[in-house]
Design a protein around this motif. Structure first.
Motif, short mmCIF file in Angstrom:
data_model
loop_
_atom_site.label_atom_id
_atom_site.label_comp_id
_atom_site.label_asym_id
_atom_site.label_seq_id
_atom_site.Cartn_x
_atom_site.Cartn_y
_atom_site.Cartn_z
N GLY A 163 52.89 26.23 36.08
CA GLY A 163 52.46 27.60 35.80
C GLY A 163 53.59 28.59 35.62
N ARG A 164 54.83 28.10 35.56
CA ARG A 164 55.97 29.02 35.42
C ARG A 164 55.89 29.80 34.11
N SER A 165 55.61 29.11 33.02
CA SER A 165 55.53 29.79 31.72
C SER A 165 54.40 30.80 31.68
N LEU A 166 53.26 30.44 32.28
CA LEU A 166 52.13 31.36 32.30
C LEU A 166 52.47 32.63 33.08
N ILE A 167 53.13 32.46 34.22
CA ILE A 167 53.53 33.62 35.02
C ILE A 167 54.50 34.50 34.23
N PHE A 168 55.44 33.86 33.55
CA PHE A 168 56.42 34.63 32.78
C PHE A 168 55.76 35.39 31.64
N TYR A 169 54.81 34.77 30.96
CA TYR A 169 54.11 35.46 29.87
C TYR A 169 53.26 36.61 30.41
N CYS A 170 52.68 36.43 31.58
CA CYS A 170 51.93 37.53 32.20
C CYS A 170 52.85 38.71 32.52
N ILE A 171 54.07 38.38 32.97
CA ILE A 171 55.04 39.44 33.26
C ILE A 171 55.43 40.16 31.97
N LEU A 172 55.62 39.39 30.89
CA LEU A 172 55.90 40.02 29.60
C LEU A 172 54.75 40.92 29.17
N GLY A 173 53.52 40.49 29.44
CA GLY A 173 52.38 41.34 29.13
C GLY A 173 52.40 42.61 29.95
N GLY A 174 52.85 42.50 31.21
CA GLY A 174 52.97 43.70 32.04
C GLY A 174 53.99 44.68 31.53
N VAL A 175 55.04 44.17 30.87
CA VAL A 175 56.05 45.06 30.29
C VAL A 175 55.43 45.92 29.19
N LEU A 176 54.46 45.37 28.47
CA LEU A 176 53.85 46.08 27.34
C LEU A 176 52.82 47.10 27.77
N PRO A 221 51.68 50.43 29.39
CA PRO A 221 52.28 51.71 29.83
C PRO A 221 51.88 52.01 31.27
N GLY A 222 52.83 52.53 32.03
CA GLY A 222 52.55 52.87 33.42
C GLY A 222 51.48 53.93 33.58
N ILE A 223 51.31 54.76 32.57
CA ILE A 223 50.33 55.84 32.65
C ILE A 223 48.91 55.29 32.75
N THR A 224 48.67 54.10 32.20
CA THR A 224 47.32 53.52 32.25
C THR A 224 47.00 52.92 33.61
N LEU A 225 48.02 52.72 34.45
CA LEU A 225 47.80 52.10 35.75
C LEU A 225 47.68 53.10 36.89
N PRO A 274 57.65 44.70 36.19
CA PRO A 274 57.69 43.60 35.22
C PRO A 274 58.97 43.58 34.39
N PHE A 275 59.42 44.75 33.99
CA PHE A 275 60.65 44.79 33.19
C PHE A 275 61.86 44.38 34.03
N VAL A 335 66.26 55.69 38.02
CA VAL A 335 66.02 56.76 37.05
C VAL A 335 64.54 56.88 36.72
N GLY A 336 63.86 55.73 36.57
CA GLY A 336 62.44 55.77 36.26
C GLY A 336 61.61 56.39 37.36
N ILE A 337 61.91 56.04 38.62
CA ILE A 337 61.15 56.60 39.74
C ILE A 337 61.51 58.07 39.94
N TRP A 338 62.79 58.41 39.80
CA TRP A 338 63.22 59.79 39.98
C TRP A 338 62.53 60.71 38.96
N ASN A 339 62.35 60.23 37.74
CA ASN A 339 61.73 61.05 36.69
C ASN A 339 60.22 60.87 36.61
N ASN A 340 59.67 60.01 37.44
CA ASN A 340 58.23 59.75 37.37
C ASN A 340 57.44 60.99 37.79
N PHE A 341 56.45 61.32 37.01
CA PHE A 341 55.63 62.49 37.31
C PHE A 341 54.18 62.13 37.59
N LEU A 342 53.59 61.28 36.74
CA LEU A 342 52.15 61.07 36.81
C LEU A 342 51.73 60.40 38.11
#
Length: 287
Positions: A111-124, A126-130, A158-159, A212-219
């Protein structure tokens, strides 16, 4: 031949001009607003609202004093909250990303490849939707509104896992890991003594991006938090701007606060830059 060489030499410099011009335009586009924020923070309220220029003003120290005394030192609390969210959240996220990336790069399991592809999907995604689903989940367990409601969602990146996996694949030789296992070291000791030191430059990159991402995070904090004492700088400055329609003086405080909030990011970049230089130097020595 000499004519061809001279023609080639005359063409090459011209070919390098346009990329340089594009980079300069991009730098100006990004830096001019930052420069204006710093300059505007030095102006008094009269100078800020009556003139528009890039000349420094005379109200910097008054603006800083008003900023740090506003609301009984509320900006200082927001800054400490941002440092907690970004510092602790960045460290935890870097640690989790490093371990996950190392495991995905160096271990063979089902399941290593499946987990990795799921992580790649998580990169795509946007944090605003979560933000809203995360709020609903945390409110169900009674964690919404506190510090953990901002810290927990940022631990898994994920990134960051993707970057750690890519870096571990290239920076940690499999032969070295096998040699450590032959010497009798267990997996944790191999990771701690061999994998972790080799991944330090990659970890610095992940930490920088997360900080930087957390420091600038607003939503996320805007959705999660209701107590102003728990606000980070981003949400705190938003409250100043929202109140500024009734009190224009708060606009000057918001601009000064925005300028001050940039300084920790610049200092962090300057401090962590030596790790990237060290990595480039070590790569040159290996080559």
């Amino acid at each position: 031949m000499s004519a061809i060489k001279s023609h080639t030499l005359s063409v090459r410099p011209k070919g390098k001009v346009w990329p340089t011009v594009v980079l300069l335009i991009g730098a100006v586009y990004c830096l001019v607003p930052v420069a204006w924020v710093f300059i505007a923070s030095s102006k008094s309220r009269a100078e800020l609202f009556t003139t528009f220029s890039f000349a420094p003003g005379s109200g910097l120290f008054d603006n800083l004093a008003s900023l740090f005394t506003y609301g009984g030192g509320q900006y200082g609390k927001w800054a400490l909250n941002s440092l907690l969210y970004a510092g602790l959240g960045g460290l935890l996220s870097t640690l989790v990303s490093t371990m996950a990336g190392y495991a995905l790069a160096k271990y063979e399991f089902r399941g290593r490849s499946l987990i990795f592809y799921c992580i790649l999907g998580g990169v795509l995604i946007p944090g605003i939707t979560l933000a809203i689903p995360q709020y609903l989940l945390l409110s169900q367990v009674g964690l919404a509104g506190g510090y953990l409601s901002v810290l927990l969602p940022v631990i898994i990146s994920p990134f960051g896992i993707y970057l750690s996996r890519v870096y571990a694949s290239s920076a940690v030789p499999t032969e070295t890991i096998e040699a450590s296992r032959l010497d009798g070291a267990n997996e944790w000791r191999t990771f701690r003594s061999i994998g972790l030191p080799m991944m330090v430059p990659g970890m610095v990159t992940v930490f920088m991006l997360q900080f930087v991402g957390i420091w600038n995070n607003f939503l996320l904090p805007f959705v999660m938090l209701s107590d102003q004492n728990n606000y980070p700088i981003t949400v705190g400055l938003y409250t100043l701007l929202s109140k500024g329609s009734g009190s224009p003086a708060l606009y000057s405080l918001a601009i000064t606060g925005a300028a001050v909030s940039i300084i920790p990011l610049v200092l962090l970049m300057l401090f962590l830059q030596r790790f990237w230089r060290l990595d480039l130097l070590s790569g040159g020595l290996k080559g």
